[in-house]
Scaffold this active site. Structure first.
Site, PDB file in Angstrom:
ATOM      1  N   ASP A   1      22.219  18.866  65.679  1.00  9.86           N
ATOM      2  CA  ASP A   1      21.887  18.756  66.974  1.00  9.86           C
ATOM      3  C   ASP A   1      21.137  17.576  67.312  1.00  9.86           C
ATOM      4  OD1 ASP A   1      21.895  19.511  69.775  1.00  9.86           O
ATOM      5  OD2 ASP A   1      19.824  20.652  69.309  1.00  9.86           O
TER       6      ASP A   1
ATOM      7  N   HIS B   1      15.023  13.271  78.071  1.00  7.67           N
ATOM      8  CA  HIS B   1      14.566  14.403  77.486  1.00  7.67           C
ATOM      9  C   HIS B   1      13.520  13.965  76.291  1.00  7.67           C
ATOM     10  CE1 HIS B   1      14.418  18.220  75.671  1.00  7.67           C
ATOM     11  NE2 HIS B   1      14.697  17.818  74.396  1.00  7.67           N
TER      12      HIS B   1
ATOM     13  N   GLU C   1      18.418  24.869  76.356  1.00 12.12           N
ATOM     14  CA  GLU C   1      18.509  23.710  76.279  1.00 12.12           C
ATOM     15  C   GLU C   1      20.167  23.376  76.883  1.00 12.12           C
ATOM     16  OE1 GLU C   1      17.487  22.017  72.656  1.00 12.12           O
ATOM     17  OE2 GLU C   1      15.407  21.946  73.507  1.00 12.12           O
TER      18      GLU C   1
ATOM     19  N   GLU D   1      23.301  21.446  76.984  1.00 11.99           N
ATOM     20  CA  GLU D   1      23.844  20.506  75.934  1.00 11.99           C
ATOM     21  C   GLU D   1      25.177  20.399  75.910  1.00 11.99           C
ATOM     22  OE1 GLU D   1      22.351  20.313  71.949  1.00 11.99           O
ATOM     23  OE2 GLU D   1      20.106  20.926  72.745  1.00 11.99           O
TER      24      GLU D   1
ATOM     25  N   ASP E   1      21.368  25.365  73.493  1.00  9.27           N
ATOM     26  CA  ASP E   1      20.652  25.544  71.980  1.00  9.27           C
ATOM     27  C   ASP E   1      19.093  26.229  72.549  1.00  9.27           C
ATOM     28  OD1 ASP E   1      19.446  24.895  69.610  1.00  9.27           O
ATOM     29  OD2 ASP E   1      18.575  23.104  70.413  1.00  9.27           O
TER      30      ASP E   1
ATOM     31  N   ARG F   1       9.619  27.753  71.970  1.00 11.44           N
ATOM     32  CA  ARG F   1       9.059  26.884  71.845  1.00 11.44           C
ATOM     33  C   ARG F   1       7.490  26.865  71.175  1.00 11.44           C
ATOM     34  NH1 ARG F   1      12.755  22.834  73.102  1.00 11.44           N
ATOM     35  NH2 ARG F   1      13.763  23.259  74.998  1.00 11.44           N
TER      36      ARG F   1
ATOM     37  N   GLN G   1       8.495  26.683  67.529  1.00 11.22           N
ATOM     38  CA  GLN G   1       8.895  25.529  67.279  1.00 11.22           C
ATOM     39  C   GLN G   1       7.916  24.517  67.110  1.00 11.22           C
ATOM     40  OE1 GLN G   1      11.461  23.743  70.366  1.00 11.22           O
ATOM     41  NE2 GLN G   1      11.497  21.789  69.456  1.00 11.22           N
TER      42      GLN G   1
ATOM     43  N   LYS H   1      14.766  27.456  66.491  1.00 10.37           N
ATOM     44  CA  LYS H   1      16.013  27.058  66.994  1.00 10.37           C
ATOM     45  C   LYS H   1      17.459  27.884  66.483  1.00 10.37           C
ATOM     46  CE  LYS H   1      15.170  23.166  69.023  1.00 10.37           C
ATOM     47  NZ  LYS H   1      15.605  22.635  70.726  1.00 10.37           N
TER      48      LYS H   1
ATOM     49  N   THR I   1      22.803  29.790  68.803  1.00  9.85           N
ATOM     50  CA  THR I   1      23.160  28.821  69.791  1.00  9.85           C
ATOM     51  C   THR I   1      24.541  29.145  70.605  1.00  9.85           C
ATOM     52  OG1 THR I   1      22.414  27.181  68.026  1.00  9.85           O
ATOM     53  CG2 THR I   1      23.987  26.133  69.637  1.00  9.85           C
TER      54      THR I   1
ATOM     55  N   GLU J   1      10.614  21.315  79.970  1.00  5.70           N
ATOM     56  CA  GLU J   1      10.425  20.238  80.998  1.00  5.70           C
ATOM     57  C   GLU J   1      10.328  20.601  82.540  1.00  5.70           C
ATOM     58  OE1 GLU J   1      13.597  16.787  79.741  1.00  5.70           O
ATOM     59  OE2 GLU J   1      14.240  18.911  78.745  1.00  5.70           O
TER      60      GLU J   1
HETATM   61 MN    MN Z   1      18.644  20.930  71.173  1.00  6.14          MN
END
Ligand code: MN
Length: 403
Positions: free
Chosen positions: A116, A123, A185, A187, A219, A223, A226, A239, A243, A349
């Site tokens: 990834d 971002h 996420e 992606e 993904d 948080r 992480q 993570k 996925t 975000e």
């Molecule tokens: Mn990602």
């Protein structure tokens, strides 16, 4: 060209698209190509002598076909177009074309490796501002190389697979706990073809020979897990629990008309990261949050062409040290975020790390995802005079934590 399988107006899957997937009509896995609301069974077509590469096209994963390379992919696309627009279509056996609503989709390829990237400038800058306020939001290496981490391929799942809320250490505590900051996420990833031998590298200008097509990628990210674990070696359990990828791999051949110039790069990229053609994709993306109560809100809209580091640069970077890429590897872009609010590809975000909740139609609010929430990713290329090349959907629903 009049397709022998009807294509409804506005379909993601006109004859010019022909994305590949793996489906089960209730009789086992087989390769298929989507046309309108239907799927063409490649096993049935190949066994009827209507397609080349019968060994690879009767497999139950795309990997053997991916290993064949660009010339075989182009030959097969030409054969499919001929089959789907001529009398040869009448020679297909019964059941070779089925409604997509009547089949179950499976993971289209077996990813040996999953990487990834972190290729969106906005971002990276948004997260830098949240996690390192007061300093340059983008770290010094970011403009020199496409930053990435190795993800976990065993938990790459096809769209529709539920995602269980993961446990982990959320801080210096004595017990693992369910994440309280589950995020998505938005992606896009590319799936590789033949790849290179260990010790060799793939030049950026040879990327098209090793890049089969693209899928939408979610993904999923915890948080709090992480944030506590990622220093100094990067994302791990925050993570690796899941996925999601969309079931249809949209080929590079279908996307050629939509390749455009990406953002200007400053400073100039290193020699091995320079390409002689455009590699950004004019691909519209959106993410929808749907609750169990039926409330639905588009939480982001963004174009993939805003990505700073291109797919070709990502592939060249992966192999510059001589590591080997294999058929079916998955290389995801990292969260795609634009410059403006409304174009940010993750809840961390959008809600500024939970400080600014978003409101939904049912009166509820969200900072991060709740049990039962569903994330739907969509992507499509569309421009006057060109066929719509859609990606379909990548869907996942959050299940409560176990225990
Ligand atoms: Mn990602």
């Amino acid at each position: 060209m009049t397709p022998r399988i009807p294509v409804p107006p506005g379909s993601d899957f006109p004859l010019e698209n022909l994305p590949y997937g793996v489906f089960d009509p209730g009789e086992g896995l087989r390769l298929g190509v989507a046309v309108g609301d239907h799927v063409l069974d490649l096993r049935a077509a190949a066994r009827a002598g209507q397609l080349p590469y019968p060994t690879e096209l009767t497999a139950d994963s795309l990997n053997p076909f991916l290993a064949l390379g660009r010339r075989a992919w182009e030959e097969t696309r030409a054969a499919l177009l001929a089959l789907l627009t001529s009398d040869r279509f009448d020679h297909l056996p019964p059941g070779a074309v089925r409604p997509r609503s009547a089949v179950r989709m499976h993971l289209p390829f077996e990813p040996g490796d999953f990487v990834d990237f972190y290729a969106s400038f906005h971002h990276a800058a948004n997260l830098g501002r949240l996690f390192r306020p007061g300093s340059d939001p983008v770290l010094p290496n970011w403009r020199h190389l496409p930053v990435a981490y190795h993800g976990r391929s065993s938990s790459v799942v096809v769209s529709g697979t539920p995602v269980r809320r993961p446990h982990g250490l959320l801080g210096p505590e004595t017990a693992a706990a369910p994440t309280a900051a589950l995020d998505f996420e938005l992606e896009v990833g590319f799936v590789t073809g033949p790849g290179n031998r260990l010790g060799d590298s793939i030049p950026a200008d040879a990327a098209a020979d090793h890049m089969f097509g693209m899928v939408l990628v979610n993904d999923w990210s915890a948080r709090d897990i992480q944030r506590f674990e990622y220093v100094p070696l990067g994302p791990f359990l925050g993570k690796s629990f899941a996925t999601s990828v969309s079931p249809w791999v949209v080929t590079l051949e279908a996307l050629w008309p939509y390749l455009v110039a990406g953002p200007e790069q400053e400073p100039e990229a290193a020699d091995y990261l320079r390409t002689s053609r455009d590699w950004a994709v004019d691909l519209s993306l959106e993410a929808v949050l749907r609750t169990t109560g039926g409330a639905e809100r588009v939480v982001t809209r963004v174009n993939y062409s805003t990505l700073y580091w291109s797919m070709a640069q990502q592939l060249a970077h992966v192999t510059v040290n001589g590591t080997n890429v294999r058929p079916g590897d998955l290389y995801a872009s990292g969260t795609v975020s634009g410059a403006e609010p409304g174009s940010w590809g993750s809840l961390i975000e959008i809600t500024r790390n939970g400080a600014e909740p978003i409101s939904l139609d049912d009166g509820s609010q969200r900072t991060f995802l709740e049990d039962g929430d569903t994330i739907v990713l969509r992507g499509w290329c569309e421009r006057p005079g060109l066929p719509r090349i859609g990606f379909g959907e990548c869907v996942g629903t959050v299940l409560p934590a176990s225990r």
